[in-house]
Design a protein around this motif. Structure first.
Motif, mmCIF file in Angstrom:
data_model
loop_
_atom_site.group_PDB
_atom_site.id
_atom_site.type_symbol
_atom_site.label_atom_id
_atom_site.label_comp_id
_atom_site.label_asym_id
_atom_site.label_seq_id
_atom_site.Cartn_x
_atom_site.Cartn_y
_atom_site.Cartn_z
ATOM 1 N N PHE A 1 0.852 -1.189 0.000
ATOM 2 C CA PHE A 1 0.000 0.000 0.000
ATOM 3 C C PHE A 1 0.890 1.241 0.000
ATOM 4 O O PHE A 1 1.785 1.387 0.834
ATOM 5 N N THR A 2 0.644 2.167 -0.921
ATOM 6 C CA THR A 2 1.575 3.280 -1.132
ATOM 7 C C THR A 2 1.191 4.560 -0.390
ATOM 8 O O THR A 2 1.995 5.490 -0.310
ATOM 9 N N GLY A 3 -0.019 4.632 0.143
ATOM 10 C CA GLY A 3 -0.450 5.849 0.822
ATOM 11 C C GLY A 3 -0.236 5.801 2.324
ATOM 12 O O GLY A 3 0.154 4.772 2.887
ATOM 13 N N ARG A 4 -0.484 6.933 2.974
ATOM 14 C CA ARG A 4 -0.403 6.985 4.428
ATOM 15 C C ARG A 4 -1.513 6.147 5.059
ATOM 16 O O ARG A 4 -2.622 6.049 4.520
ATOM 17 N N MET A 5 -1.207 5.583 6.224
ATOM 18 C CA MET A 5 -2.138 4.729 6.938
ATOM 19 C C MET A 5 -2.220 5.168 8.398
ATOM 20 O O MET A 5 -1.247 5.706 8.941
ATOM 21 N N VAL A 6 -3.375 4.931 9.007
ATOM 22 C CA VAL A 6 -3.540 5.132 10.440
ATOM 23 C C VAL A 6 -4.163 3.880 11.043
ATOM 24 O O VAL A 6 -5.177 3.390 10.546
ATOM 25 N N GLU A 7 -3.511 3.368 12.088
ATOM 26 C CA GLU A 7 -4.124 2.297 12.869
ATOM 27 C C GLU A 7 -4.877 2.935 14.029
ATOM 28 O O GLU A 7 -4.321 3.666 14.837
ATOM 29 N N MET A 8 -6.163 2.654 14.107
ATOM 30 C CA MET A 8 -7.007 3.121 15.198
ATOM 31 C C MET A 8 -7.168 1.974 16.184
ATOM 32 O O MET A 8 -7.582 0.877 15.808
ATOM 33 N N GLY A 9 -6.846 2.214 17.452
ATOM 34 C CA GLY A 9 -6.876 1.121 18.407
ATOM 35 C C GLY A 9 -7.353 1.540 19.780
ATOM 36 O O GLY A 9 -7.470 2.738 20.100
ATOM 37 N N ARG A 10 -7.616 0.530 20.600
ATOM 38 C CA ARG A 10 -8.031 0.700 21.993
ATOM 39 C C ARG A 10 -9.227 1.638 22.126
ATOM 40 O O ARG A 10 -9.348 2.405 23.077
ATOM 41 N N PHE A 11 -10.137 1.566 21.152
ATOM 42 C CA PHE A 11 -11.316 2.420 21.180
ATOM 43 C C PHE A 11 -12.252 1.935 22.280
ATOM 44 O O PHE A 11 -12.616 0.764 22.333
ATOM 45 N N CYS A 12 -12.676 2.830 23.150
ATOM 46 C CA CYS A 12 -13.624 2.430 24.198
ATOM 47 C C CYS A 12 -14.445 3.629 24.647
ATOM 48 O O CYS A 12 -14.010 4.786 24.562
ATOM 49 N N ILE A 13 -15.657 3.330 25.101
ATOM 50 C CA ILE A 13 -16.573 4.308 25.678
ATOM 51 C C ILE A 13 -16.851 3.884 27.114
ATOM 52 O O ILE A 13 -17.010 2.694 27.403
ATOM 53 N N HIS A 14 -16.908 4.832 28.006
ATOM 54 C CA HIS A 14 -17.167 4.542 29.423
ATOM 55 C C HIS A 14 -18.460 3.727 29.542
ATOM 56 O O HIS A 14 -19.493 4.103 28.953
ATOM 57 N N PRO A 15 -18.430 2.621 30.259
ATOM 58 C CA PRO A 15 -19.616 1.752 30.320
ATOM 59 C C PRO A 15 -20.848 2.397 30.928
ATOM 60 O O PRO A 15 -21.961 1.906 30.721
ATOM 61 N N ASP A 16 -20.694 3.513 31.644
ATOM 62 C CA ASP A 16 -21.848 4.189 32.236
ATOM 63 C C ASP A 16 -22.426 5.285 31.342
ATOM 64 O O ASP A 16 -23.415 5.929 31.715
ATOM 65 N N TRP A 17 -21.832 5.488 30.169
ATOM 66 C CA TRP A 17 -22.267 6.557 29.275
ATOM 67 C C TRP A 17 -22.769 5.948 27.969
ATOM 68 O O TRP A 17 -22.068 5.146 27.342
ATOM 69 N N HIS A 18 -23.988 6.350 27.547
ATOM 70 C CA HIS A 18 -24.632 5.721 26.394
ATOM 71 C C HIS A 18 -25.138 6.737 25.371
ATOM 72 O O HIS A 18 -25.934 6.396 24.503
ATOM 73 N N ASP A 19 -24.676 7.950 25.444
ATOM 74 C CA ASP A 19 -25.100 8.988 24.515
ATOM 75 C C ASP A 19 -24.514 8.711 23.132
ATOM 76 O O ASP A 19 -23.293 8.655 22.965
ATOM 77 N N PRO A 20 -25.337 8.541 22.082
ATOM 78 C CA PRO A 20 -24.801 8.281 20.738
ATOM 79 C C PRO A 20 -23.946 9.405 20.193
ATOM 80 O O PRO A 20 -23.146 9.190 19.280
ATOM 81 N N ASP A 21 -24.091 10.611 20.745
ATOM 82 C CA ASP A 21 -23.246 11.719 20.291
ATOM 83 C C ASP A 21 -21.767 11.465 20.589
ATOM 84 O O ASP A 21 -20.894 12.030 19.909
ATOM 85 N N ILE A 22 -21.474 10.644 21.579
ATOM 86 C CA ILE A 22 -20.075 10.351 21.911
ATOM 87 C C ILE A 22 -19.398 9.643 20.747
ATOM 88 O O ILE A 22 -18.296 10.027 20.326
ATOM 89 N N LEU A 23 -20.054 8.617 20.210
ATOM 90 C CA LEU A 23 -19.480 7.893 19.078
ATOM 91 C C LEU A 23 -19.379 8.788 17.852
ATOM 92 O O LEU A 23 -18.370 8.776 17.142
ATOM 93 N N ARG A 24 -20.402 9.610 17.609
ATOM 94 C CA ARG A 24 -20.362 10.504 16.450
ATOM 95 C C ARG A 24 -19.212 11.496 16.556
ATOM 96 O O ARG A 24 -18.504 11.768 15.582
ATOM 97 N N LEU A 25 -19.009 12.038 17.760
ATOM 98 C CA LEU A 25 -17.930 13.006 17.932
ATOM 99 C C LEU A 25 -16.570 12.345 17.796
ATOM 100 O O LEU A 25 -15.636 12.930 17.225
ATOM 101 N N ALA A 26 -16.438 11.122 18.297
ATOM 102 C CA ALA A 26 -15.175 10.399 18.144
ATOM 103 C C ALA A 26 -14.843 10.202 16.673
ATOM 104 O O ALA A 26 -13.688 10.402 16.253
ATOM 105 N N TRP A 27 -15.830 9.840 15.869
ATOM 106 C CA TRP A 27 -15.581 9.655 14.436
ATOM 107 C C TRP A 27 -15.342 10.986 13.736
ATOM 108 O O TRP A 27 -14.578 11.055 12.767
ATOM 109 N N GLY A 28 -15.951 12.045 14.242
ATOM 110 C CA GLY A 28 -15.634 13.353 13.687
ATOM 111 C C GLY A 28 -14.189 13.728 13.928
ATOM 112 O O GLY A 28 -13.510 14.276 13.045
#
Length: 242
Positions: free
Chosen positions: A90-117
């Protein structure tokens, strides 16, 4: 990546050892290890933190390893578990995304959306061409996820040119073993949220899952070529990132 504030949350790249230490504690909590989750890869990564603004609670974190091209893929965490020689071309730049986690007491879908933003902002700023990592299912019982694995086999296997091969000692070769037609409702209910997001962006996976008893997970190698993300999905992600 500059700090971002959206609604009740602020996201930024860790600048201090204290920030990284707090992320390691959250990882230990989210992954059920009962302690601090840390490894040698932490020193080479950028760590992204999402906090609730009022209480300053750390509600989400993940780390990113930037690689100049596929020749560096052996440096990744994923390379411990998957034979990735095909990706060395693969000739382009790459990023490995790892250790992704959300606090088990928090369930707001905006958290995941903001992380992907935040991830989108990082990818754009660094002209990244591929995003990859290990997507984890909770536990090591393959029978809990047969419909999800059958769906991955039917729709989402990696292109042959990037095919991840077996390296780990214990794997579930679901693509070779499963002959069932997936129940789509059961498949999606068993699919981890992070993997669902990868797939919605045109992501692909390895033909086998690694049985990781140390982390008590099953995980599949997952890749997304940025050029293959559907335009509508790119617009949504960039709207969050701006």
């Amino acid at each position: 990546m500059p700090p971002m504030t959206r609604g009740n949350y602020r996201v930024y790249v860790a600048q201090t050892r204290e920030d990284i230490a707090e992320a390691q504690v959250l990882r230990g909590l989210a992954f059920g290890s009962g302690g601090v989750d840390r490894d040698d890869y932490d020193a080479s990564c950028a760590h992204v933190l999402v906090r609730e603004k009022q209480s300053w609670t750390l509600v989400c974190c993940f780390r990113m390893l930037l690689l100049e091209d596929g020749r560096d893929v052996f440096r990744s965490y994923s390379a411990q578990f998957y034979e990735l020689s095909a990706l060395q071309n693969f000739t382009g730049r790459m990023v490995e995304m790892g250790r992704f986690c959300i606090h088990p007491d928090w369930h707001d879908p905006d958290i995941l959306r903001l992380a992907w933003g935040a991830m989108t902002a990082f990818v754009d700023a660094n002209r990244v061409d591929m995003l990859f990592g290990c997507s984890s299912f909770a536990g090591t019982e393959t029978g809990d996820y047969l419909d999800a694995f059958a769906m991955l086999k039917a729709r989402h296997l990696a292109p042959k040119r990037w095919w991840p091969r077996i390296k780990a000692a214990e794997v579930f070769r679901y693509a070779a073993r499963l002959r069932r037609k997936p129940d789509l409702k059961k498949a999606m209910s068993g699919m981890p949220p992070l993997l669902r997001t990868y797939l919605s962006m045109g992501g692909w996976v390895s033909d086998h899952a690694v049985v990781d008893r140390q982390m008590n997970t099953l995980h599949v190698f997952t890749g997304v070529e940025i050029s293959a993300i559907p335009p509508a999905r790119k617009r949504l992600l960039r709207a969050v990132a701006q």
